[in-house]
Scaffold this active site. Structure first.
Site, PDB file in Angstrom:
ATOM      1  N   SER A 190     -69.445  62.394 -71.391  1.00  0.00           N
ATOM      2  CA  SER A 190     -69.455  64.010 -70.623  1.00  0.00           C
ATOM      3  C   SER A 190     -68.051  64.372 -70.443  1.00  0.00           C
ATOM      4  O   SER A 190     -68.226  65.618 -70.389  1.00  0.00           O
ATOM      5  CB  SER A 190     -70.076  63.417 -69.317  1.00  0.00           C
ATOM      6  OG  SER A 190     -71.017  63.274 -68.626  1.00  0.00           O
TER       7      SER A 190
ATOM      8  N   ARG B 200     -86.748  70.642 -73.103  1.00  0.00           N
ATOM      9  CA  ARG B 200     -86.214  70.699 -72.443  1.00  0.00           C
ATOM     10  C   ARG B 200     -85.883  71.960 -71.733  1.00  0.00           C
ATOM     11  O   ARG B 200     -85.599  73.194 -71.758  1.00  0.00           O
ATOM     12  CB  ARG B 200     -84.843  69.556 -72.383  1.00  0.00           C
ATOM     13  CG  ARG B 200     -85.556  67.802 -72.816  1.00  0.00           C
ATOM     14  CD  ARG B 200     -84.222  67.067 -73.041  1.00  0.00           C
ATOM     15  NE  ARG B 200     -83.655  66.996 -71.662  1.00  0.00           N
ATOM     16  CZ  ARG B 200     -82.299  66.717 -72.013  1.00  0.00           C
ATOM     17  NH1 ARG B 200     -81.628  66.358 -73.017  1.00  0.00           N
ATOM     18  NH2 ARG B 200     -81.818  66.717 -70.831  1.00  0.00           N
TER      19      ARG B 200
ATOM     20  N   ASP C  81     -78.949  58.455 -64.964  1.00  0.00           N
ATOM     21  CA  ASP C  81     -78.605  58.419 -66.794  1.00  0.00           C
ATOM     22  C   ASP C  81     -78.995  56.151 -66.467  1.00  0.00           C
ATOM     23  O   ASP C  81     -79.495  55.803 -67.336  1.00  0.00           O
ATOM     24  CB  ASP C  81     -77.341  58.282 -67.351  1.00  0.00           C
ATOM     25  CG  ASP C  81     -77.195  59.941 -67.187  1.00  0.00           C
ATOM     26  OD1 ASP C  81     -78.384  60.903 -67.089  1.00  0.00           O
ATOM     27  OD2 ASP C  81     -75.829  60.723 -67.524  1.00  0.00           O
TER      28      ASP C  81
ATOM     29  N   LYS D 126     -85.234  64.249 -68.373  1.00  0.00           N
ATOM     30  CA  LYS D 126     -84.358  63.787 -69.767  1.00  0.00           C
ATOM     31  C   LYS D 126     -84.612  64.074 -71.021  1.00  0.00           C
ATOM     32  O   LYS D 126     -85.740  64.082 -71.061  1.00  0.00           O
ATOM     33  CB  LYS D 126     -83.307  62.428 -68.765  1.00  0.00           C
ATOM     34  CG  LYS D 126     -83.296  62.197 -67.392  1.00  0.00           C
ATOM     35  CD  LYS D 126     -82.004  63.396 -67.994  1.00  0.00           C
ATOM     36  CE  LYS D 126     -81.223  63.396 -66.347  1.00  0.00           C
ATOM     37  NZ  LYS D 126     -80.039  64.500 -66.378  1.00  0.00           N
TER      38      LYS D 126
ATOM     39  N   ARG E  23     -81.163  55.993 -74.153  1.00  0.00           N
ATOM     40  CA  ARG E  23     -81.452  54.874 -72.550  1.00  0.00           C
ATOM     41  C   ARG E  23     -82.390  54.153 -72.773  1.00  0.00           C
ATOM     42  O   ARG E  23     -82.516  52.807 -72.182  1.00  0.00           O
ATOM     43  CB  ARG E  23     -81.167  55.754 -71.827  1.00  0.00           C
ATOM     44  CG  ARG E  23     -79.498  56.846 -72.123  1.00  0.00           C
ATOM     45  CD  ARG E  23     -78.999  56.108 -70.437  1.00  0.00           C
ATOM     46  NE  ARG E  23     -77.743  57.924 -70.268  1.00  0.00           N
ATOM     47  CZ  ARG E  23     -76.369  57.385 -71.539  1.00  0.00           C
ATOM     48  NH1 ARG E  23     -76.510  56.603 -71.283  1.00  0.00           N
ATOM     49  NH2 ARG E  23     -75.720  58.669 -71.149  1.00  0.00           N
TER      50      ARG E  23
HETATM   51  C1  S3P Z   1     -74.393  64.754 -67.352  1.00  0.00           C
HETATM   52  C2  S3P Z   1     -74.930  65.658 -66.597  1.00  0.00           C
HETATM   53  C3  S3P Z   1     -76.736  65.045 -65.764  1.00  0.00           C
HETATM   54  C4  S3P Z   1     -76.474  62.745 -66.718  1.00  0.00           C
HETATM   55  C5  S3P Z   1     -76.366  64.170 -68.528  1.00  0.00           C
HETATM   56  C6  S3P Z   1     -74.513  64.037 -68.517  1.00  0.00           C
HETATM   57  C7  S3P Z   1     -73.232  66.243 -67.809  1.00  0.00           C
HETATM   58  O1  S3P Z   1     -77.482  65.402 -66.538  1.00  0.00           O
HETATM   59  O2  S3P Z   1     -77.874  63.097 -66.686  1.00  0.00           O
HETATM   60  O3  S3P Z   1     -76.539  62.764 -69.610  1.00  0.00           O
HETATM   61  O4  S3P Z   1     -72.525  65.728 -68.785  1.00  0.00           O
HETATM   62  O5  S3P Z   1     -73.412  67.133 -66.674  1.00  0.00           O
HETATM   63  P1  S3P Z   1     -78.402  66.943 -65.398  1.00  0.00           P
HETATM   64  O6  S3P Z   1     -76.832  67.988 -64.971  1.00  0.00           O
HETATM   65  O7  S3P Z   1     -78.361  67.376 -65.946  1.00  0.00           O
HETATM   66  O8  S3P Z   1     -77.849  65.436 -63.782  1.00  0.00           O
END
Ligand code: S3P
Length: 426
Positions: free
Chosen positions: A24, A120, A312, A339, A384
């Protein structure tokens, strides 16, 4: 290397300093550097497919990227129109945040991704961005990539999101920085907050009051980032589960972000009975430190609050559920269905194949702890899912197909796993 067999492990004691850097934060480093005046310097950037795609897009948008193998230096003179199609690969974070960043940029842009990403939902970002004037489109009336964007003037907004999603929040914050007035964004539960922390650290006028974030438009370019990306708790968690399910084992995971919105899965594992301690060693943009996880017999828990804080990690946590005494329950986790795969169904089917009793509902599932049995698991192209079932193999040996996807987030996963058990690639 398309499938792997891992062998049941005996006890281990490890200290790991090479957990993959945070995905992230790495995406955000590449993108936010484009909002700064001067050169951002990033060390420990995640060199995995998802984040290298973001870095490549930033280059295609006109940034100068100098990479000496240790430090990545990014400087930009504003976002430029690109003749390339901007390919986010497997990354939902990549495509959704770029929507926010590009909605106000001058020019026309096409964002796309791999076969999984193109399935998605994108409406969660395209709809609120369109509402404030963004010119965004895609298949199914803007819900599916490829997406096209023509940069436009954006109006100030007060947006109340129905989902706790850091990707939606971040896209809207990036749009707000260029909107024509002060904006507010609220969410039902706090989602990961790297965007707010990093942009504030760069000088953006962002205030967070509980679940409400106020963003003032940028009056000038931001201060460049100087950052060492911490280790990714979501990647570290695979090895936390490995220690928690292997009798007499322990692992120290070094340099991990200890941001509360990211370590809830470790807290859940603690509630199950694992011995876990945290040591803060640094604090830049967010707390960073070491997590020590020691085996102890596990008991079942229910997970239903602050789901976005461990969304996650739920596949890996579910492997711990399978090794615990009693029935663990996951509720309010419908987001798992959108996801990299439908993670409710991939976890449920995978655990059933391993002989575990599981019940599925629309927003979660329950797992009765039992004895994991060797099986053949299809990752469905989801990194994952692949890594979670490989970790399950430490209890009973396991065969996992379609493992190339692990390179999207954790390229050195097998190098670390080989310190624990035998790994055979087919
Ligand atoms: C993320 C936010 C999450 C997470 C993803 C990374 C991010 O998703 O599941 O792996 O870096 O902002 P969502 O915002 O869809 O919940």
């Amino acid at each position: 290397m398309s499938s792997v067999k891992v062998t049941k492990a005996s006890s281990f004691s490890l200290r790991i300093s090479e957990v993959a850097p945070d995905k992230s934060i790495s995406h955000r480093c590449a993108m936010f550097a484009m909002l700064a005046e001067g050169t951002s310097e990033i060390t420990n950037f995640l060199r995995a497919e998802d984040t290298l795609n973001s870095l490549n897009i930033v280059k295609n948008l006109g940034a100068t990227v100098i990479d000496d193998g240790v430090t990545i230096k990014i400087s930009s003179e504003g976002i430029k129109e690109s003749s390339e199609i901007l390919d986010c690969g497997n990354s939902g974070t990549g495509i959704r945040l770029f929507c926010g960043l590009l909605s106000s940029a001058e020019g026309h842009f096409i964002l796309t991704g791999d076969e999984y990403l193109r399935r998605r939902p994108m409406k969660r970002v395209t709809a609120p961005l369109r509402d404030i004037g963004a010119k965004l489109d895609g298949r199914n009336n803007g819900d599916l990539a490829p997406l096209s964007i023509r940069g436009a003037s954006l109006s100030a907004f007060n947006y109340e999101s129905k989902i706790a999603s850091a990707q939606v929040k971040s896209a809207m914050i990036l749009a707000a920085l260029r909107a024509d007035g002060e904006c507010t964004y609220s969410e039902p539960e706090l989602s990961r907050d790297h965007t707010e922390r990093m942009l504030k650290g760069m000088g953006a006028e962002i205030e967070v009051h509980g679940l409400k974030t106020t963003i003032k438009p940028m009056k000038k370019l931001l201060t460049p980032l100087k950052i060492r990306v911490p280790a990714d708790p979501s990647s570290a968690f695979f090895f936390a589960v490995a220690a928690a399910i292997t009798p007499d084992s322990d692992v120290v995971l070094e340099g991990v972000t200890l941001n509360q919105t990211r370590i809830e899965a470790f807290r859940a594992l603690e509630r199950m009975g694992a011995n876990i301690s945290y040591e803060t060693t640094d604090n830049k943009y967010e707390p960073i430190g070491n997590i020590h996880v020691k085996y102890a017999p596990l008991c079942a828990i229910t997970v239903e609050d602050n789901i976005s804080w461990l969304i996650d990690e739920l596949p890996a946590l579910s492997i711990a559920f399978a090794c615990a005494e009693g029935v663990s329950v996951v509720k309010n986790a419908e987001e798992l269905r959108v996801k990299e795969s439908d993670r409710i169904s991939t976890v449920v089917n995978g655990l059933r194949a391993c002989g575990i009793e599981v019940d599925e509902v629309h927003d979660g599932y329950s797992v009765r702890g039992g004895e994991l049995k060797e099986a053949k698991i299809d990752s469905h192209g989801d990194h994952r899912i692949a890594m979670s079932f490989i970790i399950a193999g430490l209890r009973c040996s396991m065969n996992v197909d379609d493992i190339a996807c692990i390179n999207t987030s954790f390229p050195n996963f097998f190098e670390l796993l080989e310190k624990i058990t035998e790994v055979e690639f087919n």
